[in-house]
Design a protein around this motif. Structure first.
Motif, PDB file in Angstrom:
ATOM      1  N   VAL A 544       2.143  51.947 -16.830  1.00  0.00           N
ATOM      2  CA  VAL A 544       2.612  52.948 -15.882  1.00  0.00           C
ATOM      3  C   VAL A 544       2.401  52.384 -14.482  1.00  0.00           C
ATOM      4  O   VAL A 544       1.306  51.906 -14.151  1.00  0.00           O
ATOM      5  N   HIS A 546       2.378  52.918 -10.275  1.00  0.00           N
ATOM      6  CA  HIS A 546       2.124  53.957  -9.271  1.00  0.00           C
ATOM      7  C   HIS A 546       2.730  53.545  -7.931  1.00  0.00           C
ATOM      8  O   HIS A 546       2.340  54.056  -6.878  1.00  0.00           O
ATOM      9  N   GLU A 611       5.061  56.471 -12.233  1.00  0.00           N
ATOM     10  CA  GLU A 611       4.545  57.536 -13.097  1.00  0.00           C
ATOM     11  C   GLU A 611       5.328  57.694 -14.395  1.00  0.00           C
ATOM     12  O   GLU A 611       5.124  58.679 -15.109  1.00  0.00           O
TER      13      GLU A 611
END
Length: 711
Positions: A544, A546, A611
């Motif tokens: 993931v 960010h 995200e």
């Protein structure tokens, strides 16, 4: 059964020659269920030292040569078809008075961008009275292995291993009845023109140099090409064009795919590139001015391109727009046409070379019979090829192998060098081994899953996880990591600077625990039996972001019972460069990637959405290593590793130096796929039949075709 084996082998060879892709999922899948093949006849045990034949090759090189002296004619001019002048040293056998022997000889061509005057200076040092023999003796005798200074030995043994004779004027080879031609590449040294950096015009120069050399009165028309690094790439490129007269090449530390190995591994530039390009540009300005009009032409050429490509490179690091950061027409032209090479080819590489993985990939692509192609892989770096060679338990020196290779293929002397190997590798963590093919044919495809459960072996790391035989944790468990700078003190840095930081030892060579403080680590339990790892690998990573970019670096390490962690392979990937070339990737038997290959074109750039979980396929460079009982296999995951991986400022800004997340999730597991023996606590993906090499039906087995020399 034999007929069935022949049929499978014939299909395999047809697929390779026709360009079909048997690796993609579903292609001829039924073949993986064939029953075991008939055991082949027992073969003579292979010896990585070369045995009695190698002793004869060495005696031939160490004895007084046929001719007492050599004659060196400097700055011999070779006109190119576009008006550029290539200048060379022509080194010929000579009598006691220094007069060249008036007879034709086989010729060995070396083309270099590093200024032949510097090469001649190194030769002068190594042949100077007292100094030269002293340096050679110190290189052979001084050994700091097992001490805190053992990294020094990594560099000093290069002279004794024979590499210096390949880099400079090989006086013994010339005095034994060869002509050696050392040419400055266009735009470098004393040659005019603009440095073309391995591109099409420079390749045409190689062909014109070969044609010129084979028609000279001192040449018998039979030519070889040899060299280290850039010169080895020149040789591979020329051989792919099949010029008349070129009969063999001896390529030390060449490149198979310079984009993926060095220029932009996983889309990330290497700190080696600006250092290397600045060095070549500096060397080309060293005083080499010929007299008169020739000197004016030389100076005009230098002034027209005083720092070739450095400005473009600097802008590329800032903007990310350098065409050399993307696959395309430039690299299509630079890459050697390996499948077209039809002359005997000797390849030397090492596991931590700047061209990591090139040797095995070149060997597998060569469409030559075993013996006419040879692969020798050491456990070293770019600046120390052949360290330890010639000592007990090691292969012959590189100069010995070069002489034997050219005697066999340029003089038709049946000296047995074509029965050496054909694959001889230094197993990291062990000794030398000879095999009939690579990867080791008795390894099997296996899979290890990343687990958040502590292994108890890496309390120093950002996270101590495990490598296990089944996925776990559902729902997903996130593990965060941030960029760090401890990788400056790592084997990656030593690799980037061609091995020179090895003199400092510690984290620069054999212990990664300090840079692992910036890493997520995942380790197996201690292995109960001796375990061989061979070939390329692939890490499937559930991540993931960010920010709008993430940078991932992966190290594969051998962890000793004392806790020290030794890097044995690595890989890297920018998330935006994750698009996979499904045609040229290598697949495991169940259709997952065994070695993914990213497209790396500008058109294949993908957005990185913060995200949102994103699957990355990160290939690791090919290796060959042994885990002794009690050792562990470890995956280190880092959010960057300078200076080996230096993202462009644009890509770095897009990362915002933000945290990055690995998801441990049963539904979308992260796992390592590799080839290994032993259990590793990992399930077998496929029993993996070794590929046949018709017409010899060369089916290797570990008990009767492989010999390992432990050191």
């Amino acid at each position: 059964m034999i007929e069935r084996a022949l049929r499978v082998a014939t299909v395999n060879q047809h697929n390779r020659r026709s360009g079909a892709n048997p690796n993609r999922p579903g292609f001829n899948r039924g073949m993986t269920s064939l029953p075991p093949l008939v055991k082949p006849p027992r073969r003579t045990r292979r010896d990585p030292t070369g045995g009695d034949a190698a002793r004869e090759w060495r005696e031939l090189v160490d004895q007084p040569p046929m001719y007492p002296r050599i004659s060196i004619e400097a700055n011999v001019e070779i006109p190119m078809s576009d008006g550029v002048t290539i200048r060379t040293y022509v080194c010929r056998p000579a009598d006691e008075s220094g007069r060249p022997i008036d007879a034709p000889f086989p010729t060995v061509v070396n083309i270099t961008p590093y200024n032949k005057r510097i090469i001649k200076a190194v030769d002068s040092i190594l042949t100077a009275p007292i100094l030269g023999p002293t340096l050679r003796k110190l290189s052979a005798d001084v050994d700091f292995s097992g001490t805190r200074f053992e990294g020094i030995t990594e560099i000093t043994r290069v002279i004794a291993g024979g590499a210096a004779d390949l880099l400079t004027i090989n006086r013994h080879l010339v005095r034994s009845g060869y002509v050696q031609l050392i040419a400055d590449a266009r735009g470098t040294g004393a040659s005019t023109g603009v440095w073309d950096i391995l591109h099409e015009r420079e390749q045409l120069d190689s062909l014109e140099i070969i044609e010129w050399a084979r028609t000279q009165p001192w040449s018998n028309g039979r030519l070889g090409m040899a060299g280290i690094s850039y010169s080895a790439i020149n040789a591979l490129q020329a051989a792919g064009h099949r010029p008349a007269g070129l009969d063999a090449i001896f390529a030390v530390e060449g490149s198979e795919n310079i984009l993926r190995e060095l220029f932009a591994t996983g889309g990330i530039p290497s700190g080696f590139i600006p250092m290397w390009m600045a060095t070549v540009n500096a060397f080309k300005w060293l005083p080499t001015l010929p007299p008169g009009r020739a000197g004016i032409d030389w100076l005009r050429a230098r002034l027209s391109s005083p720092a070739t490509s450095l400005g473009e490179l600097a802008r590329g690091y800032v903007t990310g727009d350098d065409y050399r950061l993307y696959d395309g027409t430039f690299f299509d032209a630079v890459g050697p046409l390996v499948e077209r090479i039809d002359v005997p080819t000797f390849l030397y590489g090492c596991w931590h070379d700047v061209f990591a993985g090139a040797g095995p990939n070149l060997y597998r692509r060569l469409r030559l019979r075993s013996g006419r192609k040879q692969l020798l892989m050491g456990d070293g770096y770019h600046a120390n090829p052949g360290i330890g060679f010639g000592q007990d338990g090691f292969p012959p020196r590189l100069d010995v192998l070069e002489r034997a290779w050219f005697d066999r293929w340029l003089r038709d002397i049946p000296n047995g060098v074509d029965t050496y190997g054909p694959v001889t590798v230094r197993r990291q963590g062990s000794g030398w081994v000879s095999m009939t093919t690579y990867p080791a044919p008795y390894t099997r495809q296996r899979r290890l899953f990343l687990s958040a459960t502590p292994s108890g072996s890496a309390d120093h790391a950002r996270h101590d996880g495990s490598l296990i035989d089944a996925p776990e944790y559902s729902p997903a468990m996130p593990i965060d990591i941030r960029p760090g700078l401890r990788s400056i003190f790592s084997r990656d840095t030593t690799q980037t600077f061609a091995g020179l930081p090895a003199v400092f030892g510690g984290p620069f060579t054999y212990d990664a625990r300090f840079p692992e403080r910036d890493a997520l680590t995942f380790s197996t339990p201690p292995v109960p039996t001796r375990t061989v790892i061979s070939g390329g690998m692939n890490l499937r990573l559930n991540t993931v972001a960010h920010a709008h970019e993430t940078l991932w670096v992966v190290w594969l390490c051998d962890v000793s019972p004392d806790g020290s962690s030794r890097q044995i392979s690595d890989g890297a990937l920018l998330a935006s460069r994750r698009a996979v070339d499904e045609v040229h990737s290598e697949y495991a038997a169940d259709g997952e990637f065994l070695a993914a290959r990213q497209l790396l074109t500008r058109a294949a750039l993908l957005p990185v959405v913060p995200e949102v979980p994103t699957i990355l396929e990160i290939p690791l460079f090919a290796t060959d290593a042994v885990l002794e009982p009690g050792h562990r296999l470890r995956i280190d995951i880092l959010a960057g590793a300078p200076p080996r991986y230096l993202p462009t400022l644009r890509d770095l800004a897009r990362t915002r130096l933000a945290r990055q997340t690995v998801l441990i999730d049963r539904e979308q597991p992260s796992f390592l796929t590799l080839r290994a023996t032993g259990s590793l606590g990992a399930p077998v993906v496929s029993p993996d039949l070794p590929e046949l090499d018709l017409p010899e039906l060369d089916l290797p087995e570990p008990d009767d075709t492989t010999t390992e020399v432990s050191l």
